[in-house]
Write a protein that holds these residues in place. Structure first.
Motif, short mmCIF file in Angstrom:
data_model
loop_
_atom_site.label_atom_id
_atom_site.label_comp_id
_atom_site.label_asym_id
_atom_site.label_seq_id
_atom_site.Cartn_x
_atom_site.Cartn_y
_atom_site.Cartn_z
N VAL A 13 -13.05 6.37 -6.33
CA VAL A 13 -13.20 6.43 -4.86
C VAL A 13 -12.11 5.60 -4.18
O VAL A 13 -11.63 5.95 -3.10
N ALA A 14 -11.68 4.50 -4.82
CA ALA A 14 -10.65 3.64 -4.24
C ALA A 14 -9.24 4.13 -4.56
O ALA A 14 -8.27 3.51 -4.10
N SER A 15 -9.09 5.21 -5.31
CA SER A 15 -7.75 5.67 -5.73
C SER A 15 -6.83 6.00 -4.56
O SER A 15 -5.63 5.75 -4.65
N PRO A 16 -7.30 6.57 -3.42
CA PRO A 16 -6.37 6.78 -2.30
C PRO A 16 -5.75 5.48 -1.80
O PRO A 16 -4.56 5.44 -1.48
N SER A 17 -6.54 4.40 -1.75
CA SER A 17 -5.99 3.11 -1.32
C SER A 17 -5.01 2.56 -2.34
O SER A 17 -4.00 1.93 -1.98
N ILE A 18 -5.30 2.78 -3.63
CA ILE A 18 -4.36 2.34 -4.66
C ILE A 18 -3.03 3.06 -4.50
O ILE A 18 -1.95 2.45 -4.57
N LEU A 19 -3.08 4.36 -4.26
CA LEU A 19 -1.84 5.13 -4.08
C LEU A 19 -1.12 4.71 -2.81
O LEU A 19 0.11 4.76 -2.75
N THR A 20 -1.86 4.32 -1.77
CA THR A 20 -1.21 3.81 -0.57
C THR A 20 -0.38 2.57 -0.89
O THR A 20 0.75 2.42 -0.43
N GLY A 21 -0.95 1.67 -1.70
CA GLY A 21 -0.20 0.50 -2.12
C GLY A 21 1.02 0.86 -2.94
O GLY A 21 2.10 0.26 -2.78
N VAL A 22 0.89 1.85 -3.83
CA VAL A 22 2.02 2.28 -4.64
C VAL A 22 3.11 2.88 -3.75
O VAL A 22 4.31 2.65 -3.97
N ILE A 23 2.72 3.65 -2.75
CA ILE A 23 3.69 4.24 -1.83
C ILE A 23 4.48 3.15 -1.11
O ILE A 23 5.72 3.20 -1.02
N LEU A 24 3.79 2.15 -0.62
CA LEU A 24 4.48 1.04 0.05
C LEU A 24 5.38 0.28 -0.92
O LEU A 24 6.47 -0.16 -0.56
N ALA A 25 4.92 0.13 -2.16
CA ALA A 25 5.73 -0.57 -3.16
C ALA A 25 6.99 0.21 -3.49
O ALA A 25 8.08 -0.36 -3.60
#
Length: 562
Positions: free
Chosen positions: A454-466
């Protein structure tokens, strides 16, 4: 009436609507500014690949003598007369009476080998005529930049093959042969010869390792010597083939007459391409443009990175970002899960969160210094001492390389992933966890099968910013792995195929090197724009890939987050 207007104005401000308009205006201005910058970079960069017409310019020099210049008019600018006279030291009599503005043209005359420099300024009031001869030939050379002139004749092994009008067709046909020979030489050098050298180096290290382990028995040394002898014989055969190909490559030559009457003999081995821009149609120029851009994307750099392509830099940038993403994601997610799901909330955890937020503001060069000291010298030196003693004192991992650069950037961007993942974990309703536990799932099963998906979209948001930050970093990479020109790609056909210890090229450092360290600034400037736009496009592509994956996950788990 005035009191009512003031009251309505105050109510309007209290409603917050003015700030919405201010924010909208700021966003609009930002979008316009970013679009304008990208358009400027695109026009300045991609126009470089268009085969510009070559002008024959007759002008008067400062002594009044008539001279000729042959080249591309790359830029024009206007200067106040006073500024022009001050910068050149000329007397006011050098300008026509009453002239207050001086227009000057930047001409790319090429021929740097016989008549440097290859860029010069001409003032328009001294120009007597401008024409575009159809028989002007432009040569793109392996070194010394472009050459401009008139094709006089073609020679084969020192003997005249053709001259005059027939020379152009003869040259085009022979250049196809030269290109085929270059491909065969490149395949031989990067294939068989590279593999043999790699295996010989491995055998050398194997012999030294046997000596260090006191296992250098007669049989073991004999096996190594036998393998070396076989490889050496294979190397001599390949080297003889390479020498024969190079002799064939240098067989043909041309005579090129410059505009000032000099006859220059140029070997076809020095010529990459030849074209006659003034005789080309728009469709021909479009085909030449596509070919030039494709070569820019797929070839290695030449001439101190001011000529050729940037494929090694593209490859190094993408590979480093992918490795950084693979490294930073588990580190960031594990840290966020511990802080949110397992750690006892209190002053110590709040202190850790403050430290994580502060890490995001540390200058990137500090991470580079840390990576050089900890990753390269400490970890890399320790790995060399433990696993590669036979290679010492030459370092294997105790020198800047791809792995240390990826780890340094992972450390630089891990606070972004931690914060983003924590935000995603916070939004998951408590009832979802309790429902999973009530159905008999363990806490670990709840975490891996319910919470993290469920938290995977937020994880990918962090990866995108990184990714967005790491792809454009230059300062730390200069200390932990990036170089001006890498001798080989980090990936090849030799085990272990991905060589994390090798140095690599990066688009960001390439922009810095070409823009500020180039010996030929005018020639390098268009490449700076083109490379910068390409770096932006790669970052956008990587981000869009992650965004599409995030959107799919958001659609899948929509309505689950509270």
């Amino acid at each position: 009436m005035l009191h009512q207007n003031r009251s309505s104005l105050a109510a309007w401000f209290r409603s917050g609507e003015p700030w919405i308009w201010v924010n909208a205006a700021a966003v609009g201005i930002s979008i316009i500014a970013v679009t304008g910058v990208l358009m400027l970079i695109a026009v300045r960069g991609f126009a470089h690949f268009w085969p510009a017409s070559v002008a024959l310019i007759e002008y008067r020099d400062q002594f009044g003598q008539t001279r000729q210049a042959l080249g591309e008019i790359t830029d024009t600018e206007q200067l106040p007369a006073a500024q022009y006279l001050e910068s050149t030291g000329a007397s006011p009599d050098a300008l026509p009476s009453g002239q207050t503005v001086v227009e000057r043209w930047l001409i790319k005359t090429g021929n740097r080998r016989v008549a440097p420099p290859d860029f010069r300024w001409l003032v328009s009031h001294r120009v007597e005529s401008v024409s575009y001869p159809q028989d002007v030939v432009v040569l793109e050379r392996v070194e010394w930049g472009n050459a401009y002139g008139y094709l006089h004749s073609v020679y084969e092994a020192g003997s005249l093959s053709s001259e005059g009008a027939a020379a152009w067709e003869d040259l085009s046909r022979r250049l196809e042969r030269v290109e085929e020979l270059r491909e065969r030489i490149s395949t031989l050098e990067r294939g068989r010869l590279h593999d043999i050298n790699y295996q010989l180096d491995r055998l050398r290290l194997e012999r030294r390792a046997l000596a260090l382990r006191d296992a250098a028995t007669t049989d073991a040394l004999a096996q190594v010597a036998e393998a070396e002898t076989a490889l050496q014989a294979e190397y001599e055969v390949a080297e003889a083939e390479l020498r024969a190909l190079r002799v064939e490559l240098r067989r043909d030559a041309i005579r090129l007459d410059t505009v000032d009457g000099q006859a220059s003999e140029i070997s076809l081995a020095e010529i990459v391409r030849a074209w006659r821009p003034n005789a080309m149609s728009t469709l021909d120029k479009l085909g030449q443009y596509v070919q030039s851009f494709a070569m820019f994307l797929t070839e290695d750099p030449r001439e101190a990175n001011t000529e050729g392509g940037i494929f090694p830099a593209i490859f190094g940038t993408v590979l480093m970002v992918l490795l950084m993403s693979v490294l930073v994601t588990p580190f960031g997610v594990i840290a966020a899960v511990y802080l949110r799901e397992y750690a006892r909330q209190g002053a110590f955890v709040r202190l850790i969160r403050i430290a994580v937020n502060n890490l995001a503001g540390v200058p990137s060069i500090v991470y580079g210094v840390f990576g050089l000291g900890f990753f390269v010298y400490f970890l890399g030196g320790s790995l060399d001492a433990l696993f590669y003693p036979e290679a010492l004192p030459s370092p294997t991992f105790g020198t800047p390389g791809l792995m240390w650069a990826s780890l340094t950037l992972a450390l630089l961007t891990v606070p972004v992933v931690i914060v983003s993942t924590e935000e995603g974990l916070t939004r998951i309703p408590r009832s979802l966890r309790e429902g999973s536990l009530a159905l008999g799932a363990t806490k670990a099963e709840t975490l891996f099968k319910v919470v993290l998906p469920v938290a995977s979209p937020s994880i990918l948001t962090g990866v995108i910013l990184a990714v967005a930050r790491a792809a454009g970093e230059v300062a730390p990479l200069m200390l932990v792995g990036v170089v001006k020109l890498a001798p080989a790609l980090p990936v090849d056909g030799n085990f272990p195929y991905l060589h994390l210890e090798r140095k690599f090229m990066h688009l960001g450092f390439h922009i810095y090197d070409v823009g500020f360290q180039s010996p030929n600034v005018e020639a390098a400037r268009p490449l700076v724009y083109a490379t910068a736009l390409l770096l932006v496009i790669i970052i956008i592509f990587l981000n869009l890939t992650a965004i599409m994956l995030r959107n799919r996950l958001e659609n899948r788990y929509r309505g689950v987050e509270g």
